[in-house]
Design a protein around this motif. Structure first.
Motif, PDB file in Angstrom:
ATOM      1  N   PHE A 209       9.662   0.493  -1.580  1.00 42.58           N
ATOM      2  CA  PHE A 209       9.002  -0.619   0.327  1.00 42.58           C
ATOM      3  C   PHE A 209       8.519   0.599   1.328  1.00 42.58           C
ATOM      4  O   PHE A 209       7.872  -0.073   2.074  1.00 42.58           O
ATOM      5  CB  PHE A 209      10.170  -1.071   0.211  1.00 42.58           C
ATOM      6  N   VAL A 212       3.677   4.393   2.777  1.00 38.92           N
ATOM      7  CA  VAL A 212       2.458   3.210   2.934  1.00 38.92           C
ATOM      8  C   VAL A 212       1.971   2.625   1.724  1.00 38.92           C
ATOM      9  O   VAL A 212       0.937   1.634   2.139  1.00 38.92           O
ATOM     10  CB  VAL A 212       1.290   4.227   3.996  1.00 38.92           C
ATOM     11  N   TRP A 215       2.239  -0.319   0.562  1.00 45.18           N
ATOM     12  CA  TRP A 215       1.262  -1.588   1.345  1.00 45.18           C
ATOM     13  C   TRP A 215       0.107  -2.107   1.589  1.00 45.18           C
ATOM     14  O   TRP A 215      -0.486  -3.148   1.950  1.00 45.18           O
ATOM     15  CB  TRP A 215       2.069  -1.559   2.934  1.00 45.18           C
ATOM     16  N   ILE A 218      -0.701  -4.238  -1.415  1.00 49.30           N
ATOM     17  CA  ILE A 218      -0.804  -4.877  -1.250  1.00 49.30           C
ATOM     18  C   ILE A 218      -2.407  -6.049  -0.256  1.00 49.30           C
ATOM     19  O   ILE A 218      -2.481  -6.719  -0.936  1.00 49.30           O
ATOM     20  CB  ILE A 218       0.832  -5.307  -0.142  1.00 49.30           C
ATOM     21  N   ALA A 219      -2.092  -4.790   0.635  1.00 51.06           N
ATOM     22  CA  ALA A 219      -3.380  -5.153   1.459  1.00 51.06           C
ATOM     23  C   ALA A 219      -4.997  -5.528   0.266  1.00 51.06           C
ATOM     24  O   ALA A 219      -5.521  -6.416   0.132  1.00 51.06           O
ATOM     25  CB  ALA A 219      -4.028  -4.349   2.310  1.00 51.06           C
TER      26      ALA A 219
END
Length: 268
Positions: A209, A212, A215, A218-219
């Motif tokens: 989590f 970087v 994320w 996820i994007a």
């Protein structure tokens, strides 16, 4: 970046399984794939397979002694992975020959065997990592992750190739979107289990989590999902550009996820 060869090898080997099965299934059920297009896609599989093997050897301390790994077939999942993946590539080569000879019955018959051997190869690859010493790996999620990568990347790669050649239109979005949904559910379940597990598992979740790349994954996952959803609801979006962009974005997403798989592993 010590694990980069493993990231590349596992992603490519899983892409190959999904791609080969997709090409074989479309050829068998739908037809309409020309000899030239089928041959080019099949040759690309061999090229990617060769790259995956060469890259995987970079992870070995003594690459020239890699052949010795098969000697432990009876007790080692690594040995089984090498044997079955090698057999899988051999069957892809045979299928490529039958594309060249334009022998549809034989290449379709080879497809059954190659698909089975490929599944066993990826299963063996996942089992290498399912060890109690690393709680974050020692779960059925590792199996899910490896096969979901196959289901996401392989068919989309083939669909993009077919779109580029304008050979056989395939609405691949209807297949990929459910897989994306399952991938999201599996990810939620996986991180929930980590947070409820051993301290090493909890630490692996925290590292993930806080990275970087998580994320960014996820994007990219959401971006590819959006493109494929648009192509599903509107046939005008089923184009070379959309399929190619979705494939490239998902390839980046899966590669980031696989990097995190190795980077955040905590030993007992």
């Amino acid at each position: 970046m010590h694990d980069l060869p493993l990231v590349i090898f596992t992603i490519l080997s899983q892409l190959l399984l999904g791609g080969f099965v997709a090409l074989w299934w479309i050829d068998r059920k739908k037809g309409g794939i020309s000899k030239k297009t089928g041959l080019l896609i099949s040759i690309s599989f061999l090229v990617l397979g060769g790259i995956s093997l060469l890259v995987s050897m970079l992870h070995l301390g003594q690459p020239l002694h890699a052949y010795r790994a098969i000697l432990n077939f009876g007790v080692s999942w690594l040995s089984r992975e090498i044997v079955f993946y090698g057999a899988f590539l051999g069957l892809i080569a045979l299928s490529t020959w039958f594309w060249y000879k334009d022998d549809a019955p034989k290449r379709r018959a080879i497809g059954w065997m190659a698909s089975f051997i490929g599944v066993v190869a990826i299963f063996s690859s996942a089992k290498i990592y399912m060890i109690p010493a690393i709680p974050a790996w020692d779960s059925v999620n590792t199996l899910f992750a490896f096969f979901l990568t196959s289901l996401l990347l392989g068919p989309l790669y083939v669909a993009a190739c077919l779109a580029i050649k304008r050979d056989s239109a395939v609405n691949i979005s209807g297949i990929i979107i459910p897989v994306l949904f399952v991938s999201a559910i599996v990810a939620v379940g996986y991180f929930s289990s980590l947070n409820a597990g051993l301290p090493e598992a909890v630490e692996a979740a925290k590292l993930t989590f806080g990275h970087v790349f998580f994320w960014a994954r996820i994007a990219t996952f959401l971006a590819a999902s959006g493109l494929l959803l648009l192509s599903y609801v509107n046939s005008k979006w089923r184009s070379v550009q959309i399929y190619s962009a979705a494939f490239a974005i998902l390839l980046a997403s899966e590669s980031l996820g696989r990097f995190l798989f190795y980077e955040t592993a905590i030993h007992l």
